[in-house]
Design an enzyme around this catalytic site. Sequence first.
Site, mmCIF file in Angstrom:
data_model
loop_
_atom_site.group_PDB
_atom_site.id
_atom_site.type_symbol
_atom_site.label_atom_id
_atom_site.label_comp_id
_atom_site.label_asym_id
_atom_site.label_seq_id
_atom_site.Cartn_x
_atom_site.Cartn_y
_atom_site.Cartn_z
ATOM 1 N N ASP A 248 1.121 -1.569 -0.096
ATOM 2 C CA ASP A 248 -0.279 -0.174 0.072
ATOM 3 C C ASP A 248 0.773 0.926 0.173
ATOM 4 O OD1 ASP A 248 -2.370 -1.394 0.235
ATOM 5 O OD2 ASP A 248 -2.890 -0.554 2.263
ATOM 6 N N ARG B 270 -1.327 -0.797 -8.307
ATOM 7 C CA ARG B 270 -2.332 -0.116 -8.292
ATOM 8 C C ARG B 270 -2.500 1.349 -8.433
ATOM 9 N NH1 ARG B 270 -3.817 -0.660 -2.382
ATOM 10 N NH2 ARG B 270 -3.994 -2.642 -1.988
HETATM 11 C C1 LIG Z 1 -9.094 -1.118 -2.840
HETATM 12 C C2 LIG Z 1 -7.762 0.891 -2.826
HETATM 13 C C3 LIG Z 1 -7.268 0.787 -2.125
HETATM 14 C C4 LIG Z 1 -6.689 1.955 -1.802
HETATM 15 N N1 LIG Z 1 -5.392 2.352 -1.447
HETATM 16 C C5 LIG Z 1 -4.677 2.878 -1.280
HETATM 17 C C6 LIG Z 1 -3.710 3.915 -0.875
HETATM 18 O O1 LIG Z 1 -2.797 2.311 -1.207
HETATM 19 N N2 LIG Z 1 -3.476 4.764 -0.388
HETATM 20 C C7 LIG Z 1 -3.814 5.489 -0.652
HETATM 21 O O2 LIG Z 1 -3.445 6.695 -0.598
HETATM 22 N N3 LIG Z 1 -5.090 5.558 -1.315
HETATM 23 C C8 LIG Z 1 -5.574 4.596 -1.471
HETATM 24 N N4 LIG Z 1 -7.225 3.971 -2.118
HETATM 25 C C9 LIG Z 1 -8.067 4.953 -1.470
HETATM 26 C C10 LIG Z 1 -8.519 5.934 -2.584
HETATM 27 O O3 LIG Z 1 -6.899 6.837 -2.642
HETATM 28 C C11 LIG Z 1 -9.122 7.041 -2.727
HETATM 29 O O4 LIG Z 1 -9.069 7.854 -1.571
HETATM 30 C C12 LIG Z 1 -10.804 6.639 -2.595
HETATM 31 O O5 LIG Z 1 -10.551 5.642 -3.419
HETATM 32 C C13 LIG Z 1 -12.125 7.619 -3.058
HETATM 33 O O6 LIG Z 1 -11.414 7.453 -4.654
HETATM 34 P P1 LIG Z 1 -12.506 7.458 -5.356
HETATM 35 O O7 LIG Z 1 -11.086 7.187 -6.826
HETATM 36 O O8 LIG Z 1 -13.375 6.251 -5.557
HETATM 37 O O9 LIG Z 1 -13.368 8.620 -5.880
HETATM 38 P P2 LIG Z 1 -14.510 9.723 -5.557
HETATM 39 O O10 LIG Z 1 -14.278 11.025 -6.200
HETATM 40 O O11 LIG Z 1 -13.774 9.402 -3.708
HETATM 41 O O12 LIG Z 1 -15.251 8.658 -5.072
HETATM 42 C C14 LIG Z 1 -16.088 8.032 -6.271
HETATM 43 C C15 LIG Z 1 -17.424 7.948 -5.815
HETATM 44 O O13 LIG Z 1 -17.267 7.202 -3.975
HETATM 45 C C16 LIG Z 1 -17.958 6.934 -2.712
HETATM 46 N N5 LIG Z 1 -17.036 6.572 -1.901
HETATM 47 C C17 LIG Z 1 -15.631 7.191 -1.997
HETATM 48 N N6 LIG Z 1 -15.388 6.572 -0.283
HETATM 49 C C18 LIG Z 1 -16.336 6.360 0.034
HETATM 50 C C19 LIG Z 1 -16.435 5.902 1.655
HETATM 51 N N7 LIG Z 1 -15.353 5.806 2.351
HETATM 52 N N8 LIG Z 1 -17.722 5.599 1.602
HETATM 53 C C20 LIG Z 1 -18.980 5.654 0.939
HETATM 54 N N9 LIG Z 1 -18.763 6.232 -0.119
HETATM 55 C C21 LIG Z 1 -17.105 6.253 -0.300
HETATM 56 C C22 LIG Z 1 -17.657 8.687 -3.537
HETATM 57 O O14 LIG Z 1 -18.811 9.083 -2.486
HETATM 58 C C23 LIG Z 1 -18.196 8.704 -4.611
HETATM 59 O O15 LIG Z 1 -19.541 9.041 -4.673
HETATM 60 C C24 LIG Z 1 -7.173 3.179 -2.375
HETATM 61 C C25 LIG Z 1 -8.603 3.035 -3.040
HETATM 62 C C26 LIG Z 1 -9.490 1.505 -3.045
HETATM 63 C C27 LIG Z 1 -10.694 1.523 -4.377
#
Ligand SMILES: Cc1cc2nc3c(=O)[nH]c(=O)nc-3n(C[C@H](O)[C@H](O)[C@H](O)COP(=O)(O)OP(=O)(O)OC[C@H]3O[C@@H](n4cnc5c(N)ncnc54)[C@H](O)[C@@H]3O)c2cc1C
Length: 305
Positions: A125, A175
Site C-alpha cells: 500500500d 494499483r
Molecule cells: C482497493 C483500493 C485500495 C486503495 N489503496 C490506497 C492506498 O494504498 N493509498 C492511498 O492513499 N489510497 C488508497 N485508496 C483510496 C483512494 O486513494 C481514494 O481515496 C478512494 O478510493 C476514493 O477515491 P475514488 O477514486 O473512489 O473517488 P471519489 O470521487 O472519492 O469517490 C467516488 C464515489 O465513491 C464514494 N466513496 C468514496 N469513498 C467512500 C466511502 N468511504 N464511503 C462511501 N462512499 C465513498 C464517493 O462518495 C463518490 O460517490 C484505495 C482505494 C481502493 C478502492
Amino acid sequence: MALLEKLVVRLLPAVPKSVVRRFSRPYIAGERIEDALSVVRSLNGAGALATLDILGEDVTSRELATASAEAYREVLKRIAAERLDSNVSVKLSQMGLKVDRAFCRDRVASICETARDTGNFVRIDMEDSSCTEATLAIYHDLRASFANVGCVIQAYLRRSADDVARLAAAKANVRLCKGIYVEPRAIAFKDREIVRRSYVTLLETLLGSGCYVGIATHDERLAFEALNLVRKLGLSRDRYEFQMLLGVDTQLRDILVREGHRLRVYIPYGSHWYPYSLRRLKENPAIAGHIVRSLVAGSGEPSTI
Ligand SMILES: Cc1cc2nc3c(=O)[nH]c(=O)nc-3n(C[C@H](O)[C@H](O)[C@H](O)COP(=O)(O)OP(=O)(O)OC[C@H]3O[C@@H](n4cnc5c(N)ncnc54)[C@H](O)[C@@H]3O)c2cc1C
C-alpha cells in the site's frame, strides 16, 4: 460539502470511539482472521477477488513489526489452505518503516517469500508523502528478487508521472488510486478535476506499456475512462482488474463483475480499526447527519450509510 458535513468531518477525532466503530462497520470485516476469511469466501462466491489488509500502521517497535509480518504469513497460509482467491495488502509503516528501513524491507521480504511459496501476491500500500520515497525504493529493491510483489501510485501526487515512467519501464504490477491522505499543495494536486486527469494519464501510460494495473476507484467517471482505454488499447481481461473498498458502492462493484471484469475488494480487518475508520468516514461526509443524529439520540443504529 455542506457546512454541517464539514464541521462533523473536522470534529470526527472528538467523536466517541464507540460511535466511530458503529459507523465504520460496513468498511471493516471484523477483528478476527475468521471474520475476514468469511467475507473473502462470500465475495469469491459472488465472483469477486479479494485482498486482505491486517489493520495497523505507524508501528514503533521491532517486536510489533515482526509480529505483524508473522500475522501476514499466517493469513497467506490460511488463504492457501482454504483455497480462497485473495492476496494481501501491506503497509510499510506497520512493518517498521519508521524504525529502520532495512529491517522493514526484510520483514516484507519474509511475507513475499511465503506468498511465493503459496502461489500468492503481495501489494505494498502507499501511505502519506513522508513514506513515498522509501516505499518505492523498497518496492524496486524487492522486485529485483520477487516477481509476486506490486506497489501503489497516487494520482494526486505531482511526482507520480516520474514514478510511473520508471514503473512502466519495469513492467510493474501497479494499483492506481487517487490518494487518500491530506497533502500540501506543493506536492499534491488539490483540484478534483486535475486529479482525475492525472489518473487517466497515468493509467494510459501504465496500461499502454504492458503493466498489470489494479484500477482502484469508485468514481464512475474514472471507471468509464478506464473501460474506454481498455477498449482502445485492445487489452484482454487478464491485463487489469478493478479494485474497490469493502462497503463502498456495491452496486458499481456488481455491475463490473456482471460485465466479466476482474474485480478485487480490499478487506481490512483486525483490532487496529480506528485510524482506517476515520479516513473512510472523512471520505464519506454524507454520513455526517447520521453521526449527529446518533450523538443527539445517544444511541441507535444508522438506517443507511
Ligand atoms: C482497493 C483500493 C485500495 C486503495 N489503496 C490506497 C492506498 O494504498 N493509498 C492511498 O492513499 N489510497 C488508497 N485508496 C483510496 C483512494 O486513494 C481514494 O481515496 C478512494 O478510493 C476514493 O477515491 P475514488 O477514486 O473512489 O473517488 P471519489 O470521487 O472519492 O469517490 C467516488 C464515489 O465513491 C464514494 N466513496 C468514496 N469513498 C467512500 C466511502 N468511504 N464511503 C462511501 N462512499 C465513498 C464517493 O462518495 C463518490 O460517490 C484505495 C482505494 C481502493 C478502492
